[in-house]
Design a protein around this motif. Structure first.
Motif: not given
Length: 590
Positions: A274-298
């Motif tokens: 498991a541990e898929p990428m988490e969705e960013d709390e960005s506005e709808e239609g944003s093109e920002e890529r999700p930040v992986p949980l492993a990156v947030r952990r580091r």
């Protein structure tokens, strides 16, 4: 070349059982062809009380030169005479080791079809080698054989008995006496004869590593001269020596853990469930890529390390080096050590961090090498190399340890190494229900031994802090769900102050840690406080549950003040607004 093996026996256990073990009948003299000459096996004596088997190897110098094509000792083009005039026909060497393997192959494997019980029996053995080259002298012979339980006699052979002033040659007369299994004795000879000669007569290929480990199983892992044996046996080929040493260390750790090497060398190639990428709390239609949980952990770990001002950091269970790479990018971390039980993981970390291919900037490569060190080790065994660091990180490690071994890990990290700060991250099992791809009841990784709830993790961390004199706070990692919390939970341990500006007074020598939890901004949050006061022989304990954090803290303060009037020792915990905190015992002041 000549070698004898002698044993003694009784009428019930006749010495002639040696013939069954060697698969050579005592009444026969047998001969075997080898690539370099003829091997003879005979029995000078064979009675129930005493039996001696002899191996005589007649080396053909011409065949040796033809097969070796001039390579090896004395094989230079301008040393043609040395190819034919040398010690090979007389002194025990790798040639005799090869003959041992060919002639006594079943005995080396510990097999005896006629008498299956014999190979497991320890025998009184006396092994003699009249002429053995020993680069390192009699002292090295003693260092190689004595740790294996042998009584060693290594008599140096004079260069010329008529001219004693010339001194001793590099040859010794070797006598070994002990009570091992015959298979163990033969395997030790198979490895150590060429080690003492230190000049193999054939090309050393990668399969020699397998031969070494197979023959060294059960004794080479713990031999004090392991490195010298491995280096010499593999003809000083560094790549092969390194591979053999890594596998030997893995075998030693596996034996200590009562498991197999493949089971603990599993840090590479295991896909997470498991541990898929988490969705960013960005506005709808944003093109920002999700930040992986492993990156947030580091990022959370680095933030904690910066907060405690760590410069010298241990990454315990570093795996393939993702956190190590992040640490290297920040100059504040001046010394970084990655520790893992898996050599495959450490090799992959070295490859990812380009430690073997630093690029063209030599100065930068040297600076990076000075900051980073990769070390193999098990976190359940005390290691003096881990002591004295500012901080240690256990990132997604504890859940890979069997619960009965957690106390050992706790002692190694918090008791023996005792860094000033420890950062621990582990999955929050409550969050697993938020991942549709993770079947119910399944853990996030196939190697996880457990996954804790927030309450279980905080209880464990609080007990560890109490036992070892740390204060601990908890931080969420990843997006917080109002019902199940964050996907990863982080605990930051810091060595508790022993008196000073924080108001902690440790004059009574007793620190007791308790824990209270509160959620800021939640009107129904529960705050628990406990205060215990000892006045003389009277003990007063109070526990209160409140519907608001502030009232819980106030009640704890009132109880402490009441106890202080009697001059008692008070233990209290107050709820905080953003984290769970552990506080230490205070002696109340009037």
């Amino acid at each position: 070349m000549f070698l004898t093996i002698t044993t003694t026996g009784t009428a019930e256990r006749p010495a002639t059982d040696l013939g069954f073990l060697l698969h050579k009948h005592p009444d026969k003299a047998q001969r075997f062809s080898t690539s370099y000459g003829t091997a003879h096996v005979l029995y000078p004596e064979a009675t129930a009380e005493r039996c001696t088997a002899a191996l005589l190897l007649e080396v053909d110098p011409v065949a040796l030169v033809r097969r070796g094509r001039g390579k090896g000792r004395g094989g230079a083009p301008d040393s043609a005479l040395a190819q034919y005039v040398n010690d090979r026909p007389y002194a025990a060497s790798s040639l005799l080791a090869v003959a041992l393997s060919a002639v006594f192959s079943s005995a080396l494997r510990g097999q005896c079809k006629a008498r299956p019980e014999l190979p497991e029996r320890a025998l009184p053995l006396r092994i003699e080698v009249p002429a053995l080259p020993a680069r390192g002298g009699a002292a090295l012979v003693e260092r190689l054989f004595a740790p294996l339980g042998w009584a060693v006699t290594a008599e140096p052979v004079a260069l010329d008995e008529e001219f004693p002033a010339w001194g001793d040659s590099r040859y010794v007369r070797l006598v070994l006496e002990g009570e091992p299994r015959l298979a163990d004795a033969l395997r030790q000879l198979y490895v150590l004869l060429p080690v003492l000669d230190d000049a193999k007569h054939y090309w050393v290929a990668p399969d020699e590593v397998d031969k070494l480990l197979r023959s060294g199983e059960g004794w080479l892992e713990s031999h004090p001269e392991q490195r010298l044996i491995t280096n010499r046996y593999l003809a000083r080929r560094w790549s092969l020596t390194r591979s053999a040493l890594e596998r030997l260390e893995l075998a030693r750790l596996a034996e200590a853990d009562d498991t197999v090497a493949e089971e603990i060398d599993n840090a590479v190639g295991e896909p997470a469930a498991a541990e898929p990428m988490e969705e960013d709390e960005s506005e709808e239609g944003s093109e920002e890529r999700p930040v992986p949980l492993a990156v947030r952990r580091r990022e959370a770990i680095l933030d904690a390390l910066r907060g405690v001002g760590a410069a010298r950091v241990l990454d315990l269970g570093c795996g393939q080096g993702q956190l190590l790479g992040a640490l290297l990018k920040e100059a504040r971390f001046t010394e970084i050590v990655g520790v893992d039980v898996s050599m495959r993981a450490l090799n992959e970390a070295a490859r990812r961090l380009r430690l073997d291919r630093p690029g063209f900037d030599t100065a930068a490569a040297e600076r990076q090498a000075a900051r980073l060190k990769l070390t193999q080790g098990a976190l359940t065994y005390t290691d003096s190399r881990l002591a004295g660091y500012d901080a240690a990180v256990l990132s997604e490690v504890i859940e890979h340890v069997d619960p009965p071994r957690l106390p050992a890990l706790e002692h190694v990290v918090f008791g023996a190494a005792r860094p000033k700060a420890v950062v621990v991250t582990t999955p929050n099992v409550e969050y697993n229900v938020r991942w549709e791809t993770l079947p119910a009841g399944r853990m996030r990784h196939g190697d996880h031994r457990f996954e804790w709830t927030r309450e279980e993790f905080r209880a464990w961390a609080g007990q560890v802090a109490e036992r070892h004199g740390y204060a601990v706070e908890f931080r969420p990692v990843g997006p917080e769900d109002p019902e199940v919390g964050s996907p990863t939970q982080l605990a930051l341990f810091r060595v508790a102050a022993q008196g000073g500006d924080d108001g902690t007074d440790s004059r009574n020598g007793d620190r007791t840690a308790t824990t209270a939890t509160a959620n800021a901004g939640t009107t129904t949050a529960m705050g628990t406080t406990t205060a215990t006061a000892n006045a003389g022989t009277t003990t007063v304990t109070g526990t209160m549950t409140a519907t608001a954090d502030t009232s819980a803290a106030a009640t704890a303060t009132d109880m402490a003040s009441t106890a202080a009037a009697t001059g008692a020792t008070v233990t209290m915990t107050t709820a905080v607004t953003t984290t769970t905190a552990v506080t230490t015992t205070k002696e109340a002041a009037a």
